[in-house]
Scaffold this motif. Sequence first.
Motif, PDB file in Angstrom:
ATOM      1  N   ALA A  62     -35.508  43.585 -45.291  1.00  0.00           N
ATOM      2  CA  ALA A  62     -35.990  43.794 -46.796  1.00  0.00           C
ATOM      3  C   ALA A  62     -34.962  43.893 -47.482  1.00  0.00           C
ATOM      4  N   PRO A  63     -34.706  43.545 -48.603  1.00  0.00           N
ATOM      5  CA  PRO A  63     -33.687  43.971 -49.735  1.00  0.00           C
ATOM      6  C   PRO A  63     -33.840  45.243 -50.066  1.00  0.00           C
ATOM      7  N   ALA A  64     -32.673  45.774 -50.606  1.00  0.00           N
ATOM      8  CA  ALA A  64     -32.656  47.091 -51.170  1.00  0.00           C
ATOM      9  C   ALA A  64     -33.520  47.491 -52.190  1.00  0.00           C
ATOM     10  N   ASP A  65     -33.997  46.397 -52.780  1.00  0.00           N
ATOM     11  CA  ASP A  65     -34.970  46.802 -53.887  1.00  0.00           C
ATOM     12  C   ASP A  65     -36.464  46.229 -53.680  1.00  0.00           C
ATOM     13  N   ALA A  66     -36.523  46.360 -52.356  1.00  0.00           N
ATOM     14  CA  ALA A  66     -37.986  45.768 -51.778  1.00  0.00           C
ATOM     15  C   ALA A  66     -38.986  47.039 -52.303  1.00  0.00           C
ATOM     16  N   MET A  67     -40.160  46.814 -52.297  1.00  0.00           N
ATOM     17  CA  MET A  67     -41.162  48.075 -52.423  1.00  0.00           C
ATOM     18  C   MET A  67     -41.040  49.166 -51.267  1.00  0.00           C
ATOM     19  N   VAL A  68     -41.031  50.277 -51.749  1.00  0.00           N
ATOM     20  CA  VAL A  68     -40.744  51.450 -50.976  1.00  0.00           C
ATOM     21  C   VAL A  68     -41.375  51.416 -49.498  1.00  0.00           C
ATOM     22  N   TYR A  69     -42.896  51.035 -49.675  1.00  0.00           N
ATOM     23  CA  TYR A  69     -43.521  50.969 -48.641  1.00  0.00           C
ATOM     24  C   TYR A  69     -43.373  49.900 -47.601  1.00  0.00           C
ATOM     25  N   VAL A  70     -42.463  48.850 -48.035  1.00  0.00           N
ATOM     26  CA  VAL A  70     -42.072  47.742 -47.338  1.00  0.00           C
ATOM     27  C   VAL A  70     -40.627  48.296 -46.668  1.00  0.00           C
TER      28      VAL A  70
END
Length: 187
Positions: free
Chosen positions: A134-142
């Motif tokens: 996931a990218p650094a700014d993905a949703m926290v639960y991802v």
Amino acid sequence: MKDYFLNVSQEVWDKAANIKLLITDVDGVLTDGGIIYDDNQLEYKRFQVKDGQIIRYLQENGIKVGAITGRDSLVVRNRCEELRFDFHLHGAKLKYDLFFDQIGKMGLSVKECAYIGDDIIDLPILMNVGLSAAPADAMVYVRDKVDFVSSFNGGFGAFREVADVILQSQGKLRGIVEDLSVKRFGK
């Protein structure tokens, strides 16, 4: 060359070494997730050139590249065609089903696939592939569910970092860099 990727665990290196197919979401991974419409309803997106640059090298080194995206956008179709993705699937409401259909057609197992996603719709695939990212700014639960979180945001090099880690884990990145250095500088 492993020193370039200080945030990569041994588990991620081991998983990345088996990858034969890298699939990505588009909005929020290849782009920053923003969509701009003009007064004529024309759609605009910003893509990171560095992400696109590595696709050719993945393919030349036996790693196929695909995209599964929830939106159906001509801009995205054109970008995927320009970069010569091996496949790109658009308007996906159930990405998971399309993923399994596609890898079945390609004769690949889930362990040979990596997926990069940033939002809730990506979780079913992320939870079932050989390498999830996931990218650094993905949703926290991802971010909490994936094997590797890029140090870059979506649209700012997250795809490139994952691709480089895969190529490095398979011992191919150094050769690509050295070959290009020799061709360009005659060393």
